[in-house]
Design a protein around this motif. Sequence first.
Motif, PDB file in Angstrom:
ATOM      1  N   ASN A  98       0.864  -1.177   0.000  1.00  0.00           N
ATOM      2  CA  ASN A  98       0.000   0.000   0.000  1.00  0.00           C
ATOM      3  C   ASN A  98       0.899   1.225   0.000  1.00  0.00           C
ATOM      4  O   ASN A  98       1.539   1.519   0.995  1.00  0.00           O
ATOM      5  N   ILE A  99       0.954   1.918  -1.123  1.00  0.00           N
ATOM      6  CA  ILE A  99       1.797   3.096  -1.231  1.00  0.00           C
ATOM      7  C   ILE A  99       1.080   4.264  -0.570  1.00  0.00           C
ATOM      8  O   ILE A  99      -0.079   4.548  -0.873  1.00  0.00           O
ATOM      9  N   LEU A 100       1.780   4.920   0.346  1.00  0.00           N
ATOM     10  CA  LEU A 100       1.211   6.040   1.086  1.00  0.00           C
ATOM     11  C   LEU A 100       2.165   7.221   1.075  1.00  0.00           C
ATOM     12  O   LEU A 100       3.379   7.043   1.073  1.00  0.00           O
ATOM     13  N   THR A 101       1.593   8.401   1.101  1.00  0.00           N
ATOM     14  CA  THR A 101       2.397   9.586   1.346  1.00  0.00           C
ATOM     15  C   THR A 101       2.572   9.671   2.860  1.00  0.00           C
ATOM     16  O   THR A 101       1.850   9.010   3.618  1.00  0.00           O
ATOM     17  N   TYR A 102       3.501  10.496   3.322  1.00  0.00           N
ATOM     18  CA  TYR A 102       3.684  10.645   4.767  1.00  0.00           C
ATOM     19  C   TYR A 102       2.400  11.169   5.407  1.00  0.00           C
ATOM     20  O   TYR A 102       1.993  10.705   6.475  1.00  0.00           O
ATOM     21  N   ALA A 103       1.724  12.123   4.742  1.00  0.00           N
ATOM     22  CA  ALA A 103       0.468  12.676   5.272  1.00  0.00           C
ATOM     23  C   ALA A 103      -0.597  11.592   5.373  1.00  0.00           C
ATOM     24  O   ALA A 103      -1.354  11.538   6.351  1.00  0.00           O
ATOM     25  N   GLY A 104      -0.666  10.719   4.389  1.00  0.00           N
ATOM     26  CA  GLY A 104      -1.637   9.624   4.415  1.00  0.00           C
ATOM     27  C   GLY A 104      -1.361   8.642   5.534  1.00  0.00           C
ATOM     28  O   GLY A 104      -2.275   8.154   6.198  1.00  0.00           O
ATOM     29  N   LEU A 105      -0.076   8.343   5.744  1.00  0.00           N
ATOM     30  CA  LEU A 105       0.323   7.454   6.842  1.00  0.00           C
ATOM     31  C   LEU A 105      -0.076   8.052   8.178  1.00  0.00           C
ATOM     32  O   LEU A 105      -0.674   7.383   9.025  1.00  0.00           O
ATOM     33  N   LYS A 106       0.235   9.329   8.367  1.00  0.00           N
ATOM     34  CA  LYS A 106      -0.085  10.025   9.626  1.00  0.00           C
ATOM     35  C   LYS A 106      -1.594  10.021   9.875  1.00  0.00           C
ATOM     36  O   LYS A 106      -2.048   9.780  10.992  1.00  0.00           O
ATOM     37  N   MET A 137      -6.387  21.236 -15.150  1.00  0.00           N
ATOM     38  CA  MET A 137      -6.851  20.493 -13.973  1.00  0.00           C
ATOM     39  C   MET A 137      -5.661  20.208 -13.072  1.00  0.00           C
ATOM     40  O   MET A 137      -4.528  20.114 -13.553  1.00  0.00           O
ATOM     41  N   GLU A 138      -5.943  20.078 -11.783  1.00  0.00           N
ATOM     42  CA  GLU A 138      -4.901  19.744 -10.808  1.00  0.00           C
ATOM     43  C   GLU A 138      -5.230  18.408 -10.160  1.00  0.00           C
ATOM     44  O   GLU A 138      -6.371  18.148  -9.799  1.00  0.00           O
ATOM     45  N   PHE A 139      -4.211  17.576 -10.036  1.00  0.00           N
ATOM     46  CA  PHE A 139      -4.344  16.287  -9.357  1.00  0.00           C
ATOM     47  C   PHE A 139      -3.206  16.152  -8.364  1.00  0.00           C
ATOM     48  O   PHE A 139      -2.112  16.655  -8.588  1.00  0.00           O
ATOM     49  N   GLN A 140      -3.472  15.413  -7.300  1.00  0.00           N
ATOM     50  CA  GLN A 140      -2.392  14.963  -6.431  1.00  0.00           C
ATOM     51  C   GLN A 140      -2.343  13.458  -6.605  1.00  0.00           C
ATOM     52  O   GLN A 140      -3.361  12.780  -6.470  1.00  0.00           O
ATOM     53  N   ILE A 141      -1.190  12.925  -6.936  1.00  0.00           N
ATOM     54  CA  ILE A 141      -1.028  11.494  -7.145  1.00  0.00           C
ATOM     55  C   ILE A 141      -0.727  10.853  -5.795  1.00  0.00           C
ATOM     56  O   ILE A 141       0.233  11.228  -5.119  1.00  0.00           O
ATOM     57  N   VAL A 142      -1.578   9.899  -5.409  1.00  0.00           N
ATOM     58  CA  VAL A 142      -1.430   9.215  -4.123  1.00  0.00           C
ATOM     59  C   VAL A 142      -1.599   7.717  -4.331  1.00  0.00           C
ATOM     60  O   VAL A 142      -2.003   7.277  -5.404  1.00  0.00           O
ATOM     61  N   ALA A 196      -6.737   7.696  -2.180  1.00  0.00           N
ATOM     62  CA  ALA A 196      -7.449   8.333  -3.294  1.00  0.00           C
ATOM     63  C   ALA A 196      -8.804   8.891  -2.854  1.00  0.00           C
ATOM     64  O   ALA A 196      -9.538   8.263  -2.099  1.00  0.00           O
ATOM     65  N   ASN A 197      -9.096  10.101  -3.315  1.00  0.00           N
ATOM     66  CA  ASN A 197     -10.370  10.755  -3.044  1.00  0.00           C
ATOM     67  C   ASN A 197     -10.584  11.798  -4.142  1.00  0.00           C
ATOM     68  O   ASN A 197     -10.033  12.890  -4.081  1.00  0.00           O
ATOM     69  N   SER A 198     -11.367  11.440  -5.139  1.00  0.00           N
ATOM     70  CA  SER A 198     -11.528  12.311  -6.304  1.00  0.00           C
ATOM     71  C   SER A 198     -12.153  13.653  -5.943  1.00  0.00           C
ATOM     72  O   SER A 198     -11.896  14.658  -6.604  1.00  0.00           O
ATOM     73  N   LEU A 199     -12.956  13.698  -4.890  1.00  0.00           N
ATOM     74  CA  LEU A 199     -13.564  14.966  -4.480  1.00  0.00           C
ATOM     75  C   LEU A 199     -12.520  15.949  -3.966  1.00  0.00           C
ATOM     76  O   LEU A 199     -12.722  17.161  -4.005  1.00  0.00           O
ATOM     77  N   GLN A 200     -11.394  15.432  -3.481  1.00  0.00           N
ATOM     78  CA  GLN A 200     -10.297  16.275  -3.003  1.00  0.00           C
ATOM     79  C   GLN A 200      -9.185  16.406  -4.044  1.00  0.00           C
ATOM     80  O   GLN A 200      -8.126  16.948  -3.766  1.00  0.00           O
ATOM     81  N   GLY A 201      -9.414  15.868  -5.241  1.00  0.00           N
ATOM     82  CA  GLY A 201      -8.408  15.950  -6.297  1.00  0.00           C
ATOM     83  C   GLY A 201      -7.262  14.971  -6.122  1.00  0.00           C
ATOM     84  O   GLY A 201      -6.226  15.102  -6.755  1.00  0.00           O
ATOM     85  N   ASN A 248      -2.446   6.209  -7.998  1.00  0.00           N
ATOM     86  CA  ASN A 248      -1.400   5.853  -8.955  1.00  0.00           C
ATOM     87  C   ASN A 248      -1.809   4.645  -9.793  1.00  0.00           C
ATOM     88  O   ASN A 248      -1.193   4.348 -10.801  1.00  0.00           O
ATOM     89  N   GLU A 249      -2.880   3.950  -9.392  1.00  0.00           N
ATOM     90  CA  GLU A 249      -3.363   2.778 -10.109  1.00  0.00           C
ATOM     91  C   GLU A 249      -4.532   3.106 -11.046  1.00  0.00           C
ATOM     92  O   GLU A 249      -4.971   2.254 -11.799  1.00  0.00           O
ATOM     93  N   SER A 250      -5.057   4.336 -10.987  1.00  0.00           N
ATOM     94  CA  SER A 250      -6.147   4.736 -11.876  1.00  0.00           C
ATOM     95  C   SER A 250      -5.598   4.937 -13.287  1.00  0.00           C
ATOM     96  O   SER A 250      -4.391   5.119 -13.464  1.00  0.00           O
ATOM     97  N   PRO A 251      -6.457   4.934 -14.300  1.00  0.00           N
ATOM     98  CA  PRO A 251      -5.954   5.149 -15.671  1.00  0.00           C
ATOM     99  C   PRO A 251      -5.177   6.467 -15.819  1.00  0.00           C
ATOM    100  O   PRO A 251      -4.104   6.484 -16.428  1.00  0.00           O
TER     101      PRO A 251
END
Length: 160
Positions: A6-14, A104-109, A114-119, A123-126
């Motif tokens: 499960n790939i996580l950013t540091y913020a996601g881990l926290k 458009m702006e995306f954050q790759i997580v 992943a949460n499309s409402l938050q942009g 990394n596994e999406s098309p």
Amino acid sequence: MEEKKNILTYAGLKKLEDELHDLKVVKRKEVAGKIKEAREQGDLSENAEYDAAKDEQRDIEARIEEIEKILKNAEVVVEDEVDYTMISVGCKVTVHDMEYDEDMEFQIVGSTEANSLQGKISNESPVGKALIGAKQGQIVDVELPAGVMQYEVLNIERNI
């Protein structure tokens, strides 16, 4: 067979660690108190408060188990190991949609964040798969069931 990381950013881990702590320390106590109060009311067979508290307890335990499983197989993106010239997990990307002529702006997580409402896109999406490894100024093709979309990478920022 080894489980998928499960790939996580540091913020996601926290965020997951904080939620796990809250569930174990705060929510478990609250639900135990609700169950105790409901038991004191007598007949449990017709006690809606007891049933609701038991359902809540089950949901909390299921979420604790889910988070622990995610954390057990977590791989945190290490900022020092990231190539700043190309898109990778943990960066914010501005792209130009060639067909609709809009930015458009995306954050790759990782997929668990992943949460499309938050942009935040996985990394596994098309779109995420197509953008990973791209550089600023590059045009990427995103294969979707409806056809191929083209995005031009305008900007890459680190957001870890």
